[in-house]
Design a protein around this motif. Structure first.
Motif, PDB file in Angstrom:
ATOM      1  N   PHE A 170       0.862  -1.064   0.019  1.00 50.58           N
ATOM      2  CA  PHE A 170      -0.103   0.005  -0.062  1.00 50.58           C
ATOM      3  C   PHE A 170       0.746   1.076  -0.068  1.00 50.58           C
ATOM      4  CE2 PHE A 170      -2.733  -3.001   2.040  1.00 50.58           C
ATOM      5  CZ  PHE A 170      -3.953  -2.953   1.359  1.00 50.58           C
ATOM      6  N   VAL A 171       0.385   2.121  -0.262  1.00 51.19           N
ATOM      7  CA  VAL A 171       0.785   3.752  -0.436  1.00 51.19           C
ATOM      8  C   VAL A 171      -0.332   4.586  -0.107  1.00 51.19           C
ATOM      9  CG1 VAL A 171       0.475   4.128  -3.124  1.00 51.19           C
ATOM     10  CG2 VAL A 171       2.282   5.307  -1.646  1.00 51.19           C
ATOM     11  N   THR A 172      -0.094   5.683   0.430  1.00 47.41           N
ATOM     12  CA  THR A 172      -1.111   6.401   0.703  1.00 47.41           C
ATOM     13  C   THR A 172      -0.828   7.664  -0.269  1.00 47.41           C
ATOM     14  OG1 THR A 172      -1.190   6.087   3.081  1.00 47.41           O
ATOM     15  CG2 THR A 172      -2.253   8.299   2.430  1.00 47.41           C
ATOM     16  N   THR A 173      -1.805   8.274  -1.040  1.00 43.84           N
ATOM     17  CA  THR A 173      -1.747   9.491  -1.919  1.00 43.84           C
ATOM     18  C   THR A 173      -3.060  10.292  -1.754  1.00 43.84           C
ATOM     19  OG1 THR A 173      -0.893   7.803  -3.365  1.00 43.84           O
ATOM     20  CG2 THR A 173      -1.831   9.888  -4.239  1.00 43.84           C
ATOM     21  N   HIS A 174      -2.670  11.542  -1.431  1.00 43.92           N
ATOM     22  CA  HIS A 174      -3.908  12.367  -1.039  1.00 43.92           C
ATOM     23  C   HIS A 174      -4.845  12.045  -0.043  1.00 43.92           C
ATOM     24  CE1 HIS A 174      -2.336  14.512  -4.729  1.00 43.92           C
ATOM     25  NE2 HIS A 174      -2.619  13.413  -5.349  1.00 43.92           N
ATOM     26  N   GLY A 175      -4.131  11.465   0.971  1.00 43.15           N
ATOM     27  CA  GLY A 175      -5.009  10.891   1.976  1.00 43.15           C
ATOM     28  C   GLY A 175      -5.785   9.579   2.032  1.00 43.15           C
ATOM     29  N   GLU A 176      -5.614   8.981   0.552  1.00 45.64           N
ATOM     30  CA  GLU A 176      -6.406   7.737   0.416  1.00 45.64           C
ATOM     31  C   GLU A 176      -5.248   6.605   0.345  1.00 45.64           C
ATOM     32  OE1 GLU A 176      -8.535   8.415  -3.138  1.00 45.64           O
ATOM     33  OE2 GLU A 176      -9.898   9.569  -2.212  1.00 45.64           O
ATOM     34  N   THR A 177      -5.520   5.338   0.781  1.00 46.10           N
ATOM     35  CA  THR A 177      -4.648   4.131   0.718  1.00 46.10           C
ATOM     36  C   THR A 177      -5.102   3.382  -0.633  1.00 46.10           C
ATOM     37  OG1 THR A 177      -4.804   4.010   2.941  1.00 46.10           O
ATOM     38  CG2 THR A 177      -4.156   2.013   1.684  1.00 46.10           C
ATOM     39  N   HIS A 178      -3.988   3.134  -1.567  1.00 47.27           N
ATOM     40  CA  HIS A 178      -4.155   2.364  -2.616  1.00 47.27           C
ATOM     41  C   HIS A 178      -2.940   1.405  -2.763  1.00 47.27           C
ATOM     42  CE1 HIS A 178      -6.868   5.296  -4.667  1.00 47.27           C
ATOM     43  NE2 HIS A 178      -6.451   6.319  -3.753  1.00 47.27           N
TER      44      HIS A 178
END
Length: 169
Positions: free
Chosen positions: A101-109
């Motif tokens: 996982f990576v967090t981008t713009h406060g979202e986990t993807h």
């Protein structure tokens, strides 16, 4: 390279590509052979990058997406989503992503497996689509584009497959 996923009958799609000698096109259509994703995550753990279901010819969708400049989806809009066949193809392409996982713009993807981006173009058809269905479909494609790290997302609505064909020519 362009990848086209569609749910049309063979006779409906016949002649759509015309002269494609100038570019490579891969067409994924419903031959009745695709098996459903089992949700086993084997494409992440047992056979990284490749679906564990080998006998139906849909085991390398993640790698196919990594070679595509454009992923075009042609699908009947069903309650603001894709048709069952198209949804199954997208489920089977889970190997395009990594399990991390990576967090981008406060979202986990999920992290991308490939350092590659493509344009995502979705053509929905259906004669009686409501505004709510169209809104849901737009939101779905935006979420798919974010999760697939697409460079651009385009959503179109048509009343019939014939109208899609006319719009693409």
């Amino acid at each position: 390279m362009r990848t086209i996923i569609h749910d049309l009958q063979e006779q409906e799609f016949a002649g759509w590509l015309g002269d494609t000698a100038q570019e490579e096109v891969t067409v994924i259509s419903d031959s009745g052979a695709i098996r459903s994703c089992m949700g086993c995550f084997g494409c992440w753990t047992r056979t990284p990058g490749t679906c564990v279901i080998k006998r139906d010819g849909y085991d390398n969708l993640g790698e196919l997406f990594s070679r595509s400049d454009e992923l075009m989806i042609i699908s009947k809009c069903m309650y603001g989503s894709y048709s069952p066949f198209v949804l199954n193809v997208l489920n089977r392409s889970l190997s395009y992503m990594l399990p991390y996982f990576v967090t981008t713009h406060g979202e986990t993807h999920h992290r991308p497996r490939y350092q590659h981006q493509f344009t995502l173009s979705v053509h929905f058809y259906g004669g009686d689509l409501t505004e709510a269905e169209q809104h849901t479909a737009r939101m779905l494609v935006a979420a798919n584009g974010l999760n697939l790290y697409s460079s651009e997302n385009n959503v179109y609505f048509h009343t019939s497959p014939q109208h899609i064909k006319e719009a693409l020519q």
